[in-house]
Motif scaffolding. Sequence first.
Motif, mmCIF file in Angstrom:
data_model
loop_
_atom_site.group_PDB
_atom_site.id
_atom_site.type_symbol
_atom_site.label_atom_id
_atom_site.label_comp_id
_atom_site.label_asym_id
_atom_site.label_seq_id
_atom_site.Cartn_x
_atom_site.Cartn_y
_atom_site.Cartn_z
ATOM 1 N N CYS A 205 53.026 40.013 48.552
ATOM 2 C CA CYS A 205 52.146 39.913 49.707
ATOM 3 C C CYS A 205 51.673 38.482 49.909
ATOM 4 O O CYS A 205 51.420 37.757 48.946
ATOM 5 C CB CYS A 205 50.928 40.816 49.523
ATOM 6 N N GLY A 206 51.506 38.088 51.173
ATOM 7 C CA GLY A 206 50.938 36.794 51.507
ATOM 8 C C GLY A 206 51.814 35.624 51.114
ATOM 9 O O GLY A 206 52.953 35.764 50.702
ATOM 10 N N HIS A 207 51.239 34.443 51.253
ATOM 11 C CA HIS A 207 51.980 33.210 51.000
ATOM 12 C C HIS A 207 52.160 32.920 49.514
ATOM 13 O O HIS A 207 53.104 32.256 49.119
ATOM 14 C CB HIS A 207 51.281 32.026 51.674
ATOM 15 N N MET A 208 51.264 33.394 48.698
ATOM 16 C CA MET A 208 51.366 33.149 47.258
ATOM 17 C C MET A 208 52.092 34.281 46.531
ATOM 18 O O MET A 208 52.341 34.187 45.345
ATOM 19 C CB MET A 208 49.973 32.953 46.653
ATOM 20 N N GLY A 209 52.409 35.343 47.232
ATOM 21 C CA GLY A 209 53.107 36.455 46.604
ATOM 22 C C GLY A 209 52.226 37.324 45.738
ATOM 23 O O GLY A 209 52.705 38.020 44.851
ATOM 24 N N VAL A 210 50.918 37.301 46.003
ATOM 25 C CA VAL A 210 49.970 38.075 45.213
ATOM 26 C C VAL A 210 49.154 38.928 46.167
ATOM 27 O O VAL A 210 48.653 38.413 47.164
ATOM 28 C CB VAL A 210 49.033 37.143 44.407
ATOM 29 N N PRO A 211 48.981 40.193 45.957
ATOM 30 C CA PRO A 211 49.451 40.967 44.820
ATOM 31 C C PRO A 211 50.962 41.200 44.894
ATOM 32 O O PRO A 211 51.554 41.184 45.964
ATOM 33 C CB PRO A 211 48.686 42.277 44.916
ATOM 34 N N ARG A 212 51.540 41.445 43.747
ATOM 35 C CA ARG A 212 52.970 41.672 43.604
ATOM 36 C C ARG A 212 53.181 42.962 42.817
ATOM 37 O O ARG A 212 52.435 43.264 41.903
ATOM 38 C CB ARG A 212 53.596 40.514 42.839
ATOM 39 N N ALA B 170 31.044 35.208 53.076
ATOM 40 C CA ALA B 170 31.737 35.978 54.120
ATOM 41 C C ALA B 170 33.014 35.256 54.555
ATOM 42 O O ALA B 170 34.071 35.888 54.728
ATOM 43 C CB ALA B 170 30.820 36.200 55.317
ATOM 44 N N GLY B 171 32.929 33.957 54.715
ATOM 45 C CA GLY B 171 34.093 33.178 55.137
ATOM 46 C C GLY B 171 35.217 33.233 54.116
ATOM 47 O O GLY B 171 36.378 33.435 54.471
ATOM 48 N N LEU B 172 34.883 33.050 52.842
ATOM 49 C CA LEU B 172 35.916 33.087 51.807
ATOM 50 C C LEU B 172 36.550 34.466 51.688
ATOM 51 O O LEU B 172 37.771 34.590 51.541
ATOM 52 C CB LEU B 172 35.334 32.658 50.458
ATOM 53 N N LEU B 173 35.709 35.503 51.767
ATOM 54 C CA LEU B 173 36.245 36.870 51.717
ATOM 55 C C LEU B 173 37.193 37.142 52.873
ATOM 56 O O LEU B 173 38.291 37.674 52.672
ATOM 57 C CB LEU B 173 35.093 37.871 51.771
ATOM 58 N N MET B 174 36.787 36.777 54.072
ATOM 59 C CA MET B 174 37.635 37.025 55.234
ATOM 60 C C MET B 174 38.887 36.164 55.194
ATOM 61 O O MET B 174 39.993 36.639 55.470
ATOM 62 C CB MET B 174 36.857 36.761 56.520
ATOM 63 N N LEU B 175 38.741 34.904 54.837
ATOM 64 C CA LEU B 175 39.873 33.984 54.833
ATOM 65 C C LEU B 175 40.932 34.406 53.816
ATOM 66 O O LEU B 175 42.090 34.618 54.154
ATOM 67 C CB LEU B 175 39.403 32.559 54.558
ATOM 68 N N PHE B 176 40.538 34.551 52.577
ATOM 69 C CA PHE B 176 41.514 34.878 51.538
ATOM 70 C C PHE B 176 41.935 36.340 51.571
ATOM 71 O O PHE B 176 43.068 36.664 51.247
ATOM 72 C CB PHE B 176 40.993 34.475 50.165
ATOM 73 N N GLY B 177 41.039 37.229 51.973
ATOM 74 C CA GLY B 177 41.393 38.638 52.084
ATOM 75 C C GLY B 177 42.419 38.899 53.168
ATOM 76 O O GLY B 177 43.285 39.753 53.023
ATOM 77 N N THR B 178 42.351 38.153 54.253
ATOM 78 C CA THR B 178 43.328 38.351 55.324
ATOM 79 C C THR B 178 44.613 37.575 55.067
ATOM 80 O O THR B 178 45.698 38.067 55.357
ATOM 81 C CB THR B 178 42.754 37.949 56.691
ATOM 82 N N LEU B 179 44.524 36.378 54.520
ATOM 83 C CA LEU B 179 45.742 35.602 54.262
ATOM 84 C C LEU B 179 46.644 36.273 53.228
ATOM 85 O O LEU B 179 47.854 36.100 53.259
ATOM 86 C CB LEU B 179 45.398 34.184 53.808
ATOM 87 N N ALA B 180 46.045 37.051 52.330
ATOM 88 C CA ALA B 180 46.850 37.750 51.329
ATOM 89 C C ALA B 180 47.729 38.825 51.962
ATOM 90 O O ALA B 180 48.739 39.213 51.388
ATOM 91 C CB ALA B 180 45.943 38.383 50.275
ATOM 92 N N TRP C 279 44.323 47.776 56.612
ATOM 93 C CA TRP C 279 45.421 46.914 56.177
ATOM 94 C C TRP C 279 45.251 46.558 54.715
ATOM 95 O O TRP C 279 44.149 46.568 54.175
ATOM 96 C CB TRP C 279 45.414 45.609 56.961
ATOM 97 N N GLY C 280 46.332 46.205 54.090
ATOM 98 C CA GLY C 280 46.265 45.702 52.722
ATOM 99 C C GLY C 280 46.924 46.636 51.726
ATOM 100 O O GLY C 280 47.747 47.480 52.071
ATOM 101 N N TYR C 281 46.541 46.469 50.490
ATOM 102 C CA TYR C 281 47.043 47.296 49.386
ATOM 103 C C TYR C 281 46.133 48.510 49.309
ATOM 104 O O TYR C 281 44.941 48.373 49.029
ATOM 105 C CB TYR C 281 47.004 46.490 48.089
ATOM 106 N N ARG C 282 46.656 49.690 49.558
ATOM 107 C CA ARG C 282 45.838 50.891 49.700
ATOM 108 C C ARG C 282 46.252 51.986 48.734
ATOM 109 O O ARG C 282 47.417 52.092 48.364
ATOM 110 C CB ARG C 282 45.968 51.442 51.122
ATOM 111 N N TRP C 283 45.282 52.831 48.391
ATOM 112 C CA TRP C 283 45.538 54.002 47.562
ATOM 113 C C TRP C 283 44.765 55.165 48.130
ATOM 114 O O TRP C 283 43.568 55.057 48.424
ATOM 115 C CB TRP C 283 45.113 53.752 46.122
#
Length: 185
Positions: A98-105, A71-81, A130-134
């Motif tokens: 998107c995000g600090h690493m530019g991924v997704p691009r 849960a922590g990893l999903l929330m942490l990386f999912g929101t930071l992106a 929020w996020g990449y949506r379709w």
Amino acid sequence: MTEHSRHEGNAAHAATTLSARWTGRATNHVQWLLAAVGAACIALGVELTVDANWASGITALLMSVIGCFAAGLLMLFGTLAFVHVGVRIDEDCLEVRCGHMGVPRRRIPLAQVLDADFAPRVTPRQWGGWGYRWRPEMGTAVVVRKGEGLVLRMSDGRDFTVTVDDARSAVRVLRARCRAGRAAA
């Protein structure tokens, strides 16, 4: 002092618009709170691992630790992106990172863009979060906050929306580049 006619002023502005690179950005500070919650879940998983009595109920403890980490990893990386989005328009494409690493691009060649529109109010509720949506009836979007956005009408009939500050100027740049591309073709 030289006077320029309105037509000359528009031509000079269009030439500047076509030669310049446009960049924009949108940020969502609420996402940092969600990232902190994700980090807290990971910390709880570490705490459970270190201080646990492994002799009794190992299965329940292991499930708790794995659940906290997951849960922590999903929330942490999912929101930071999706804390922020960067948009760049150059001579031949629009790029969204998107995000600090530019991924997704996503890179969209301007040859595929029919038109660009200003959307005064894009909300996560319209897109399902929020996020990449379709959404089949609306197209694809990158939504990091509510507010103004840019809507691209693509040659394949689909739309692409991105929330970005100063979207009106992005629309002007895109329309000028699309007109120039069609005139050159």
